[in-house]
Motif scaffolding. Structure first.
Motif, PDB file in Angstrom:
ATOM      1  N   SER A  15       0.839  -1.200   0.000  1.00 27.50           N
ATOM      2  CA  SER A  15       0.000   0.000   0.000  1.00 27.50           C
ATOM      3  C   SER A  15       0.872   1.248   0.000  1.00 27.50           C
ATOM      4  O   SER A  15       1.933   1.273   0.629  1.00 27.50           O
ATOM      5  N   CYS A  16       0.396   2.268  -0.693  1.00 24.59           N
ATOM      6  CA  CYS A  16       1.063   3.568  -0.690  1.00 24.59           C
ATOM      7  C   CYS A  16       0.529   4.349   0.506  1.00 24.59           C
ATOM      8  O   CYS A  16      -0.680   4.584   0.611  1.00 24.59           O
ATOM      9  N   ASP A  17       1.412   4.762   1.395  1.00 29.64           N
ATOM     10  CA  ASP A  17       1.015   5.491   2.591  1.00 29.64           C
ATOM     11  C   ASP A  17       0.548   6.915   2.268  1.00 29.64           C
ATOM     12  O   ASP A  17      -0.139   7.531   3.074  1.00 29.64           O
ATOM     13  N   VAL A  18       0.885   7.412   1.081  1.00 26.27           N
ATOM     14  CA  VAL A  18       0.509   8.766   0.672  1.00 26.27           C
ATOM     15  C   VAL A  18      -0.890   8.775   0.056  1.00 26.27           C
ATOM     16  O   VAL A  18      -1.717   9.631   0.378  1.00 26.27           O
ATOM     17  N   ARG A  44       5.009   0.100  -9.486  1.00 23.09           N
ATOM     18  CA  ARG A  44       6.363   0.612  -9.744  1.00 23.09           C
ATOM     19  C   ARG A  44       6.337   2.121  -9.943  1.00 23.09           C
ATOM     20  O   ARG A  44       7.219   2.837  -9.459  1.00 23.09           O
ATOM     21  N   ALA A  45       5.317   2.623 -10.654  1.00 20.64           N
ATOM     22  CA  ALA A  45       5.190   4.072 -10.864  1.00 20.64           C
ATOM     23  C   ALA A  45       4.953   4.786  -9.532  1.00 20.64           C
ATOM     24  O   ALA A  45       5.512   5.863  -9.275  1.00 20.64           O
ATOM     25  N   SER A  46       4.143   4.197  -8.669  1.00 27.17           N
ATOM     26  CA  SER A  46       3.869   4.773  -7.356  1.00 27.17           C
ATOM     27  C   SER A  46       5.143   4.828  -6.515  1.00 27.17           C
ATOM     28  O   SER A  46       5.416   5.836  -5.850  1.00 27.17           O
ATOM     29  N   ILE A  47       5.932   3.762  -6.555  1.00 27.30           N
ATOM     30  CA  ILE A  47       7.184   3.722  -5.791  1.00 27.30           C
ATOM     31  C   ILE A  47       8.166   4.759  -6.335  1.00 27.30           C
ATOM     32  O   ILE A  47       8.837   5.455  -5.565  1.00 27.30           O
ATOM     33  N   ARG A  48       8.234   4.902  -7.659  1.00 27.49           N
ATOM     34  CA  ARG A  48       9.111   5.938  -8.236  1.00 27.49           C
ATOM     35  C   ARG A  48       8.661   7.333  -7.805  1.00 27.49           C
ATOM     36  O   ARG A  48       9.480   8.183  -7.478  1.00 27.49           O
ATOM     37  N   LYS A  49       7.360   7.583  -7.793  1.00 25.11           N
ATOM     38  CA  LYS A  49       6.828   8.906  -7.476  1.00 25.11           C
ATOM     39  C   LYS A  49       6.918   9.237  -5.984  1.00 25.11           C
ATOM     40  O   LYS A  49       7.336  10.327  -5.613  1.00 25.11           O
ATOM     41  N   HIS A  50       6.511   8.296  -5.123  1.00 23.35           N
ATOM     42  CA  HIS A  50       6.401   8.581  -3.696  1.00 23.35           C
ATOM     43  C   HIS A  50       7.543   7.999  -2.857  1.00 23.35           C
ATOM     44  O   HIS A  50       7.644   8.317  -1.677  1.00 23.35           O
ATOM     45  N   ASN A  54       7.596   5.233   1.460  1.00 24.31           N
ATOM     46  CA  ASN A  54       6.186   5.590   1.616  1.00 24.31           C
ATOM     47  C   ASN A  54       5.251   4.470   1.167  1.00 24.31           C
ATOM     48  O   ASN A  54       4.081   4.722   0.871  1.00 24.31           O
ATOM     49  N   HIS A  55       5.768   3.256   1.112  1.00 25.56           N
ATOM     50  CA  HIS A  55       4.983   2.077   0.767  1.00 25.56           C
ATOM     51  C   HIS A  55       5.177   1.024   1.848  1.00 25.56           C
ATOM     52  O   HIS A  55       6.283   0.852   2.362  1.00 25.56           O
ATOM     53  N   THR A  56       4.106   0.338   2.178  1.00 25.78           N
ATOM     54  CA  THR A  56       4.149  -0.689   3.210  1.00 25.78           C
ATOM     55  C   THR A  56       3.674  -2.011   2.615  1.00 25.78           C
ATOM     56  O   THR A  56       2.629  -2.062   1.968  1.00 25.78           O
ATOM     57  N   ILE A  85     -11.115   1.870  -7.573  1.00 28.45           N
ATOM     58  CA  ILE A  85     -10.258   2.972  -8.007  1.00 28.45           C
ATOM     59  C   ILE A  85      -8.927   3.019  -7.260  1.00 28.45           C
ATOM     60  O   ILE A  85      -7.927   3.503  -7.776  1.00 28.45           O
ATOM     61  N   ASP A  86      -8.890   2.488  -6.031  1.00 28.84           N
ATOM     62  CA  ASP A  86      -7.656   2.492  -5.249  1.00 28.84           C
ATOM     63  C   ASP A  86      -6.744   1.299  -5.547  1.00 28.84           C
ATOM     64  O   ASP A  86      -5.612   1.257  -5.073  1.00 28.84           O
ATOM     65  N   CYS A  87      -7.234   0.352  -6.318  1.00 36.84           N
ATOM     66  CA  CYS A  87      -6.448  -0.841  -6.651  1.00 36.84           C
ATOM     67  C   CYS A  87      -5.490  -0.537  -7.801  1.00 36.84           C
ATOM     68  O   CYS A  87      -5.887   0.001  -8.830  1.00 36.84           O
ATOM     69  N   MET A  88      -4.216  -0.889  -7.626  1.00 39.11           N
ATOM     70  CA  MET A  88      -3.214  -0.670  -8.665  1.00 39.11           C
ATOM     71  C   MET A  88      -3.034  -1.881  -9.571  1.00 39.11           C
ATOM     72  O   MET A  88      -2.284  -1.811 -10.546  1.00 39.11           O
TER      73      MET A  88
END
Length: 129
Positions: A15-18, A44-50, A54-56, A85-88
């Motif tokens: 999960s993205c904590d942001v 991967r895009a979320s990890i690059r951005k945040h 900020n991921h658990t 919508i929250d599912c990646m």
């Protein structure tokens, strides 16, 4: 080493904590501390951005072998989840994102190359690993 030769098989949720968006996947390994967070395109895009910090990642369940793991992922990642919508995740579970064995080998090599480069150039990554 082939995924079938790995001894630890599990379903996880990252999960993205942001943004509170999440990704569910499966992983086979011999090392629970291998740093694996997931391989989905959106993840991967979320990890690059945040940032990875900020991921658990939470392990949802362990399985005795790869075949049971694949079956469990089919139940864990449903079409309804894909519609959230929250599912990646981009596709339902059980198949993985690899188009062919050749694609798997290519992405595994690229991932290994990135890991090797970080081990040499990033002392913080090396200590964590």
């Amino acid at each position: 080493m082939a995924r079938k030769q790995k001894t630890i098989h599990y379903i996880y949720k990252t999960s993205c904590d942001v943004t509170n968006r999440y990704y569910v996947g499966m992983h086979s390994t011999n090392n629970l501390e291998d740093g694996y967070m997931g391989s989905g395109r959106r993840l991967r895009a979320s990890i690059r951005k945040h940032g990875e910090d900020n991921h658990t990642k939470v392990i949802l369940g362990f399985y005795d072998n790869r075949e049971l793991l694949i079956e469990a992922e089919k139940g864990a990642i449903t079409d309804d989840m894909i519609g959230d919508i929250d599912c990646m995740n981009l596709m339902a579970g059980g198949e993985g994102g690899y188009v062919s064995e050749e694609h798997y080998k290519l992405t595994s090599k690229i991932g290994g190359d990135i890991h090797a480069k970080r081990m040499v150039n990033d002392s913080e990554y090396r200590l964590k690993f």
